[in-house]
Write a protein that holds these residues in place. Structure first.
Motif, PDB file in Angstrom:
ATOM      1  N   ALA A   5      -0.016   1.914 -10.986  1.00 17.23           N
ATOM      2  CA  ALA A   5      -0.457   1.330  -9.722  1.00 17.23           C
ATOM      3  C   ALA A   5      -1.085   2.323  -8.585  1.00 17.23           C
ATOM      4  N   SER A   6      -1.914   1.896  -8.015  1.00 16.92           N
ATOM      5  CA  SER A   6      -2.636   2.737  -6.860  1.00 16.92           C
ATOM      6  C   SER A   6      -2.201   2.055  -5.692  1.00 16.92           C
ATOM      7  N   VAL A   7      -2.211   0.943  -5.818  1.00 10.75           N
ATOM      8  CA  VAL A   7      -1.748   0.030  -4.620  1.00 10.75           C
ATOM      9  C   VAL A   7      -0.555  -1.284  -4.881  1.00 10.75           C
ATOM     10  N   VAL A   8       0.302  -1.197  -4.079  1.00 11.92           N
ATOM     11  CA  VAL A   8       1.291  -2.330  -4.262  1.00 11.92           C
ATOM     12  C   VAL A   8       1.377  -2.917  -2.761  1.00 11.92           C
ATOM     13  N   MET A   9       1.272  -4.449  -2.534  1.00 11.47           N
ATOM     14  CA  MET A   9       1.050  -5.072  -1.388  1.00 11.47           C
ATOM     15  C   MET A   9       2.511  -5.947  -1.555  1.00 11.47           C
ATOM     16  N   MET A  10       3.013  -6.137  -0.480  1.00  9.77           N
ATOM     17  CA  MET A  10       3.919  -7.183  -0.011  1.00  9.77           C
ATOM     18  C   MET A  10       3.829  -7.766   1.370  1.00  9.77           C
ATOM     19  N   VAL A  11       3.007  -8.829   1.389  1.00  5.17           N
ATOM     20  CA  VAL A  11       2.764  -9.365   2.614  1.00  5.17           C
ATOM     21  C   VAL A  11       3.520 -10.650   2.787  1.00  5.17           C
ATOM     22  N   LEU A  12       4.388 -10.316   3.865  1.00  9.92           N
ATOM     23  CA  LEU A  12       5.633 -11.550   4.230  1.00  9.92           C
ATOM     24  C   LEU A  12       6.196 -11.838   3.249  1.00  9.92           C
ATOM     25  N   THR A  13       6.685 -10.939   2.341  1.00 12.63           N
ATOM     26  CA  THR A  13       7.616 -11.064   1.056  1.00 12.63           C
ATOM     27  C   THR A  13       8.862 -10.471   0.987  1.00 12.63           C
ATOM     28  N   LEU A  14       8.940  -9.112   1.380  1.00 13.02           N
ATOM     29  CA  LEU A  14      10.179  -8.432   1.434  1.00 13.02           C
ATOM     30  C   LEU A  14      11.316  -9.145   1.924  1.00 13.02           C
ATOM     31  N   GLN A  15      10.912  -9.737   3.255  1.00 11.63           N
ATOM     32  CA  GLN A  15      11.912 -10.591   4.070  1.00 11.63           C
ATOM     33  C   GLN A  15      12.737 -11.442   3.358  1.00 11.63           C
ATOM     34  N   PHE A  16      11.986 -12.245   2.309  1.00 11.41           N
ATOM     35  CA  PHE A  16      12.683 -13.290   1.511  1.00 11.41           C
ATOM     36  C   PHE A  16      13.384 -12.566   0.341  1.00 11.41           C
ATOM     37  N   ILE A  17      13.461 -11.408   0.057  1.00 11.22           N
ATOM     38  CA  ILE A  17      14.224 -10.910  -1.215  1.00 11.22           C
ATOM     39  C   ILE A  17      15.592 -10.487  -0.263  1.00 11.22           C
ATOM     40  N   VAL A  46       3.187  -3.319   3.312  1.00  4.98           N
ATOM     41  CA  VAL A  46       3.894  -4.326   3.582  1.00  4.98           C
ATOM     42  C   VAL A  46       4.378  -4.959   4.938  1.00  4.98           C
ATOM     43  N   VAL A  47       3.919  -6.215   4.970  1.00  2.00           N
ATOM     44  CA  VAL A  47       3.840  -6.880   6.238  1.00  2.00           C
ATOM     45  C   VAL A  47       4.963  -7.606   6.308  1.00  2.00           C
ATOM     46  N   GLU A  48       5.847  -7.651   7.685  1.00  4.40           N
ATOM     47  CA  GLU A  48       7.135  -8.221   7.654  1.00  4.40           C
ATOM     48  C   GLU A  48       7.218  -8.962   9.042  1.00  4.40           C
ATOM     49  N   LYS A  49       8.303  -9.806   9.130  1.00  3.81           N
ATOM     50  CA  LYS A  49       8.751 -10.203  10.514  1.00  3.81           C
ATOM     51  C   LYS A  49       9.838  -9.347  10.512  1.00  3.81           C
ATOM     52  N   VAL A  50       9.972  -8.886  11.650  1.00  2.00           N
ATOM     53  CA  VAL A  50      11.255  -7.872  12.043  1.00  2.00           C
ATOM     54  C   VAL A  50      12.153  -8.090  13.137  1.00  2.00           C
TER      55      VAL A  50
END
Length: 260
Positions: A144-156, A180-184
């Motif tokens: 992988a050169s790029v991994v994205m988690m857009v509003l996803t990590l918060q659900f893990i 990574v895009v998150e609600k914080v």
């Protein structure tokens, strides 16, 4: 003059127009935990565009940063890819024929089916693989050169986040990036209260009623578990990322970029 997109039921790039989000518009005798089921999938694009501040801009920024790091002969992952909006954003920025393979992972088969339809309707043109997997159980990342988690990590589930991030770091090539895009949470109770208040005001401006806001908040209570921005940053450094920075911030939403 009539609007052609409303007459055809499709947007100018041939994608179906999103249905309006009415999931929480009627009172519910019991509010179940939020899930990305068939009902949510049908209205997902409208839901996120009205519920996430500057959603279109976040998608644009994420896509262009992903393109900056995407290397020929590598994979670009979107974990929690939902309806594949980041992939569609990258399509408009990558030169045709660029040797990049896209891998989308999501636990919702309904989301993946809709993502496939959107990619096909847009004439995506790059090799891709969409996989149904539960990220709480881990995921294998390769080349992988790029991994994205857009509003996803918060659900893990918090118990599994470090393990997942270590897998992401291990599967990234040197110099690769994690977006990574998150609600914080705010850094203290006063900030947190004010940020949430202004966020709900935004949702009201976007047409959600007090009942819709309250019922969705209840549905997400046991499902979406946000961290403070600093907690996310410390976790990324702990699992081995060398550099971590913020590329977007609006009250209780942020975008983070980390490189290996």
């Amino acid at each position: 003059m009539n609007d052609p997109k409303t007459e055809s039921g499709r947007s100018p790039n041939n994608e179906p127009l999103p249905e309006e989000d009415k999931v929480f518009a009627a009172p519910k005798p019991r509010v179940d935990d939020f899930s990305f089921n068939t009902e949510v999938t049908a209205v997902f694009d409208d839901m996120v565009s009205r519920s996430v501040p500057f959603y279109a801009e976040i998608q644009r920024m994420t896509a262009e940063l992903a393109v900056d790091f995407a290397s020929p002969g590598t994979n670009v992952y979107d974990l929690g890819c939902s309806t594949c909006n980041p992939f569609l954003g990258m399509k408009t920025m990558l030169a045709p024929g660029t040797d990049v393979r896209f891998v989308g992972v999501d636990s919702s088969p309904e989301m993946l089916d809709k993502g496939r339809r959107k990619l096909e309707a847009a004439g995506f043109g790059f090799p891709y693989d969409l996989r149904a997997e539960d990220l709480n159980r881990g995921v294998e990342i390769t080349n992988a050169s790029v991994v994205m988690m857009v509003l996803t990590l918060q659900f893990i589930r918090p118990l599994y986040r470090e393990r997942l991030l270590r897998s992401i770091h291990a599967g990234l090539a040197e110099g690769g990036c994690f977006l990574v895009v998150e609600k914080v949470l705010g850094e203290n109770s006063t900030f947190n209260r004010l940020f949430i208040k202004h966020y709900y005001e935004l949702k009201a401006r976007n047409g959600y009623s007090e009942m819709e806001i309250a019922q969705k908040r209840e549905a997400l209570e046991n499902v979406l578990v946000p961290y403070r921005l600093e907690e996310n940053r410390e976790l990324l450094l702990e699992v081995g990322f060398r550099h971590v920075d913020v590329f977007f911030k609006w009250y209780n939403f942020c975008g983070i970029i980390a490189t290996k």
